[in-house]
Design a protein around this motif. Structure first.
Motif, short mmCIF file in Angstrom:
data_model
loop_
_atom_site.label_atom_id
_atom_site.label_comp_id
_atom_site.label_asym_id
_atom_site.label_seq_id
_atom_site.Cartn_x
_atom_site.Cartn_y
_atom_site.Cartn_z
N UNK A 5 0.84 -1.19 0.00
CA UNK A 5 0.00 0.00 0.00
C UNK A 5 0.88 1.25 0.00
N UNK A 6 0.55 2.20 -0.86
CA UNK A 6 1.36 3.41 -0.97
C UNK A 6 1.06 4.36 0.18
N UNK A 18 9.97 4.06 0.24
CA UNK A 18 9.85 5.49 0.44
C UNK A 18 8.38 5.89 0.37
N UNK A 19 8.12 7.15 0.63
CA UNK A 19 6.76 7.67 0.51
C UNK A 19 6.62 8.39 -0.83
N UNK A 20 5.41 8.43 -1.32
CA UNK A 20 5.14 9.18 -2.55
C UNK A 20 4.84 10.63 -2.17
N UNK A 21 5.56 11.57 -2.76
CA UNK A 21 5.31 12.99 -2.51
C UNK A 21 4.33 13.49 -3.56
N UNK A 22 3.16 13.92 -3.15
CA UNK A 22 2.13 14.34 -4.09
C UNK A 22 2.44 15.74 -4.62
N UNK A 23 2.73 15.81 -5.90
CA UNK A 23 3.01 17.10 -6.51
C UNK A 23 1.78 17.99 -6.53
N UNK A 24 0.61 17.38 -6.50
CA UNK A 24 -0.63 18.16 -6.47
C UNK A 24 -0.77 18.93 -5.18
N UNK A 25 -0.06 18.49 -4.12
CA UNK A 25 -0.07 19.21 -2.84
C UNK A 25 1.10 20.16 -2.72
N UNK A 61 -2.71 4.47 -7.49
CA UNK A 61 -3.73 3.45 -7.20
C UNK A 61 -3.53 2.22 -8.08
N UNK A 62 -3.21 2.43 -9.35
CA UNK A 62 -3.02 1.31 -10.26
C UNK A 62 -1.81 0.47 -9.88
N UNK A 63 -0.76 1.11 -9.40
CA UNK A 63 0.46 0.39 -9.06
C UNK A 63 0.39 -0.28 -7.69
N UNK A 64 -0.30 0.36 -6.74
CA UNK A 64 -0.27 -0.12 -5.35
C UNK A 64 -1.60 -0.69 -4.87
N UNK A 65 -2.67 -0.44 -5.58
CA UNK A 65 -3.97 -0.94 -5.13
C UNK A 65 -4.67 0.03 -4.21
N UNK A 121 5.34 -0.53 8.30
CA UNK A 121 4.27 -1.52 8.46
C UNK A 121 3.61 -1.90 7.15
N UNK A 122 3.80 -1.08 6.10
CA UNK A 122 3.16 -1.38 4.82
C UNK A 122 3.68 -2.66 4.19
N UNK A 123 4.88 -3.11 4.60
CA UNK A 123 5.42 -4.34 4.03
C UNK A 123 5.16 -5.54 4.93
#
Length: 303
Positions: A6-7, A26-33, A53-57, A109-111
């Protein structure tokens, strides 16, 4: 072959602490924010989130309560347009460095074998175990932690410094000499991170860390948001938190799990982090579910 975990997404690059090992993503940094809506269009924001969403569900977005209204509105607009129940926007009252620590814990914990619903709702649980605060040179404009009139007056004295705890329970004490024992600390093993601003970090590293019996002390970069959050650039921000993934795993897995009656995802606590539906009253819930297998499950790929 395992699916991607999960991302965990954040609203700024300063909220991404270095991975403690090769397994933690790592975490995804949202460029939209990060970028202005004028330079980063809604279409770009939609593509960015759809790709995650497509890559991580599933995607868990950690958004500080102090974030500008435009950032929050854009996040909810993206989720609404995509009509996706696989995006959770989790708001947090933690100060910037504390939020970065929470993001790191969720990344760890995501892994593990937690479902997305449990992982997202674990953010509230883990926040109670993060002792986040700052050493401040002034509290005259601080409005996120209760400040007495006496403290306001003392902050005008030359050289005055204050140790402020924002979470889990707000506290404020005047620092005098080397005394750091009056700021209540965690009663469990933690690692202390500190990020210097325009104050020297000596009190945090030499006084607070021993008083809190920190198992390790690590310097971090001061988040750009910290000065605005604490209302002064004369600060050293700090956060003490559980560093051991096995302890975090046991903490989360020991809590009762329920199924969300609206979207069907697992959750812990009283509200689903993905659809925001509250948990029904105890009398309307199904029988208690068996908790996870303790703290023995290792992250995927770990040896």
């Amino acid at each position: 072959m395992y699916a991607l975990p999960t991302a965990i997404a954040v609203t700024g690059p300063d909220l991404v602490l270095p991975s403690p090992d090769r397994h933690t993503p790592s975490a995804a940094v949202l460029q939209s924010a990060v970028q202005s809506p004028r330079t980063y269009s809604l279409d770009q924001a939609l593509t960015e989130m759809h790709t995650l969403v497509e890559h991580h569900g599933y995607v868990i977005v950690l958004c500080p309560s102090s974030a500008p209204a435009a950032v929050v509105q854009r996040l909810h607009a993206v989720r609404s347009v995509l009509e996706s129940d696989r995006i959770a926007v989790v708001r947090s009252d933690l100060p910037p460095l504390g939020l970065a620590v929470l993001a790191l814990q969720l990344r760890q914990l995501s892994i593990c074998d937690f479902s997305p619903g449990v992982l997202a709702s674990a953010a509230r649980l883990l926040s109670h175990y993060i002792y986040a605060g700052a050493l401040l040179g002034s509290v005259t404009r601080l409005d996120r932690v209760p400040v007495t009139l006496q403290s306001h007056a003392k902050s005008w004295l030359p050289g005055a410094q204050f140790a402020v705890l924002a979470t889990p329970r707000p506290e404020l004490v005047k620092v005098s000499g080397g005394d750091g024992t009056h700021l209540p600390g965690p009663g469990f093993g933690t690692r202390l991170l500190y990020a210097p601003g325009k104050l020297a970090p000596g009190w945090v590293t030499d006084t607070l860390a021993p008083a809190w019996q920190a198992q390790g002390v690590t310097e971090a970069r001061l988040p750009a948001e910290s000065g605005r959050w604490w209302a002064t650039g004369r600060l050293v921000e700090f956060a003490a938190a559980i560093p051991d993934i096995s302890v975090l795993y046991q903490l989360v897995s020991s809590v009762r799990r329920d199924d969300c009656h609206w979207c069907g995802l697992e959750l812990i606590g009283d509200r689903c982090a993905f659809c925001a539906a509250p948990l029904p009253p105890p009398s309307e819930r199904p029988a208690r579910r068996t908790p996870a297998r303790g703290a023995t499950a290792l992250p995927r790929g770990a040896t």
